[in-house]
Design an enzyme around this catalytic site. Structure first.
Site, PDB file in Angstrom:
ATOM      1  CG  ASP A   1       7.151   4.007   2.415  1.00  0.00           C
ATOM      2  OD1 ASP A   1       7.161   2.808   2.728  1.00  0.00           O
ATOM      3  OD2 ASP A   1       6.812   4.913   3.200  1.00  0.00           O
TER       4      ASP A   1
ATOM      5  CG  ASP B   1      -0.197   0.212   2.531  1.00  0.00           C
ATOM      6  OD1 ASP B   1       0.812  -0.500   2.749  1.00  0.00           O
ATOM      7  OD2 ASP B   1      -0.616   1.055   3.348  1.00  0.00           O
TER       8      ASP B   1
ATOM      9  CD  GLU C   1       4.391   0.343   6.934  1.00  0.00           C
ATOM     10  OE1 GLU C   1       5.306   0.568   7.761  1.00  0.00           O
ATOM     11  OE2 GLU C   1       4.031   1.187   6.075  1.00  0.00           O
ATOM     12  CD  GLU C   2       3.159   4.068   4.077  1.00  0.00           C
ATOM     13  OE1 GLU C   2       3.195   4.725   5.140  1.00  0.00           O
ATOM     14  OE2 GLU C   2       4.140   3.926   3.341  1.00  0.00           O
TER      15      GLU C   2
ATOM     16  CG  HIS D   1       4.590   9.173   3.355  1.00  0.00           C
ATOM     17  ND1 HIS D   1       4.240   9.051   4.688  1.00  0.00           N
ATOM     18  CD2 HIS D   1       4.954   7.925   2.953  1.00  0.00           C
ATOM     19  CE1 HIS D   1       4.391   7.799   5.069  1.00  0.00           C
ATOM     20  NE2 HIS D   1       4.831   7.100   4.024  1.00  0.00           N
TER      21      HIS D   1
ATOM     22  CG  ASP E   1       9.014  -0.039   4.880  1.00  0.00           C
ATOM     23  OD1 ASP E   1       8.965   0.698   3.872  1.00  0.00           O
ATOM     24  OD2 ASP E   1       8.160  -0.023   5.774  1.00  0.00           O
TER      25      ASP E   1
END
Length: 414
Positions: free
Chosen positions: A144, A83, A178-179, A383, A201
């Site tokens: 990411d 994700d 995960e985010e 992000h 990661d």
């Protein structure tokens, strides 16, 4: 030799699939579109020759590369999430390939004058002469953690195609959500069956991490009382003024923009309000467990102090723990960090051992019985629109995975 062209093709194929997660959803995965990449990854694992490939009802993917030696080797794993963050849009990602980066400004979007500059993002200077993959300035990239997925699958494919590299059984796991802090929530550690694992990661090449924040969320609700302003004297309670007093009572320098290293913080990330009610959403972070507990106590004491000024309860604070520092679970098995460090050194990568100012699936998995340090995946500026990843870093991360498998096998034989 890991193919540069194949790495680029595989990675750009992943990032153009929108997998943004949604913290307001109660499903797993939190968005249906995560299935698009999940199903593709399961099919790809089968295509390269992985065994026991499975994808469950929550989109958790697992696969096995069987041992190619006739003696016992610890079963190890590699894990990444597919994700992307809801902090910035991941729809319609248009990756740009910058060959032989010259060290100056990169124009991401000429029309909107969006520029990726080493004057602001100094880490760019580390990658002069390399190939960078960037955004077009309108989306995040998704390195990411699609870089991590690309590296794990590429490493498994390489090991399958080069049986002269000896290794034990290797498990692969890919997770949704995960985010939004749920990546490990429904991860079946027993089914995975590894003695330990590594999340791919991290960020900068060389990063190796086995410490992370202790984390909690806090929702502060302030109830006011609306009265016609012309007749409000002694009657109106304006929740926004109380909210202002609350946030101004917290140390201003203990916020993300004023802290680094092992310094913790309070982070106000959302505020909504009117006279009748104001809600503050905080996250609380600290590497030190005692300091972490003290931060939560600060919020509760402040709540009590404000309530003491009124005849009724006007402030309520709900605090929920999210994850904890994995150091406590990794230190008893530090040889798993030593193996990753040695793998980097053998590949002429300088290990950068430091604490994560955040969390990974590995922090929760470590407390679920699967010790899980974190290794670099290569990306920077996650992000947001300035995210980028050097292709050479992805290649090195792929080589690290192969080398860890090799060293683990060698150690078991000796």
């Amino acid at each position: 030799m890991i193919s540069k062209e194949k790495i680029i093709k595989r990675f750009t194929g992943y990032v153009t699939i929108d997998t943004e997660s949604d913290p307001n959803s109660n499903t797993t995965p939190s968005t249906k579109k995560q299935w698009d990449l999940a199903n593709k990854l399961a099919d790809e694992l089968k295509a390269i020759g992985m065994q026991d490939v499975s994808i469950d009802n929550n989109a958790y993917i697992m696969a096995t590369l069987p041992s190619n030696v006739d003696y016992d080797v610890p079963t190890i794993g590699f894990i990444s999430h597919f994700d992307t963050s809801p902090d910035f849009t991941g729809a319609n990602v248009k990756p740009q390939i910058i060959e032989n980066y010259h060290g100056g400004d990169i124009v991401l979007n000429k029309e909107e004058n969006i520029i990726l500059s080493p004057d602001y993002f100094e880490d760019l200077k580390l990658y002069i002469g390399q190939t960078l993959i960037t955004t077009d300035g309108t989306t995040l990239l998704g390195a990411d953690d699609k870089a991590g997925i690309c590296e794990i699958i590429s490493a498994m494919e390489y090991l399958i195609n080069h049986p002269e590299i000896k290794h034990g059984t290797i498990k692969v796991g890919f997770t949704p959500d995960e985010e939004i802090g749920r990546g490990a929530h429904k991860f079946d550690v027993d089914k995975f069956g590894a003695e330990w694992a590594y999340t791919m990661d991290g960020s900068q090449i060389g990063e190796l991490e086995y410490e992370n924040f202790n984390a909690a969320s806090a929702v502060v609700k302030i109830k006011g009382k609306i009265v016609h302003p012309g007749y409000a004297k002694g009657k109106m309670i304006n929740s926004m003024y109380i909210a202002t007093e609350f946030l101004n009572s917290l140390p201003r320098i203990e916020t993300p923009e004023h802290t680094d290293g092992y310094q913790g913080f309070f982070h106000l990330h959302d505020i909504k309000g009117d006279v009748e009610q104001t809600t503050l959403h905080y996250i609380i972070r600290d590497h030190d467990k005692q300091h972490f507990e003290a931060r939560k106590e600060v919020l509760q004491k402040l709540t009590n102090e404000l309530n003491s000024q009124y005849e009724r309860e006007v402030v309520t604070t709900e605090i929920k723990d999210q994850y904890f520092n994995m150091r406590e679970k990794i230190e008893p098995v530090m040889h798993i960090v030593d193996i990753a460090e040695e793998a980097m050194k053998q590949l002429d990568i300088e290990p950068l051992i430091k604490a994560i100012r955040g969390g990974t699936d590995g922090s929760q998995l470590s407390y679920m019985g699967l010790p899980c340090p974190n290794i670099f995946a290569g990306g920077h500026n996650f992000h947001g629109r300035y995210e980028y990843v050097p292709v050479e870093s992805m290649i090195k991360a792929t080589e690290v995975i192969c080398k860890i498998a090799e060293i683990t096998c060698e150690n078991a034989k000796s």
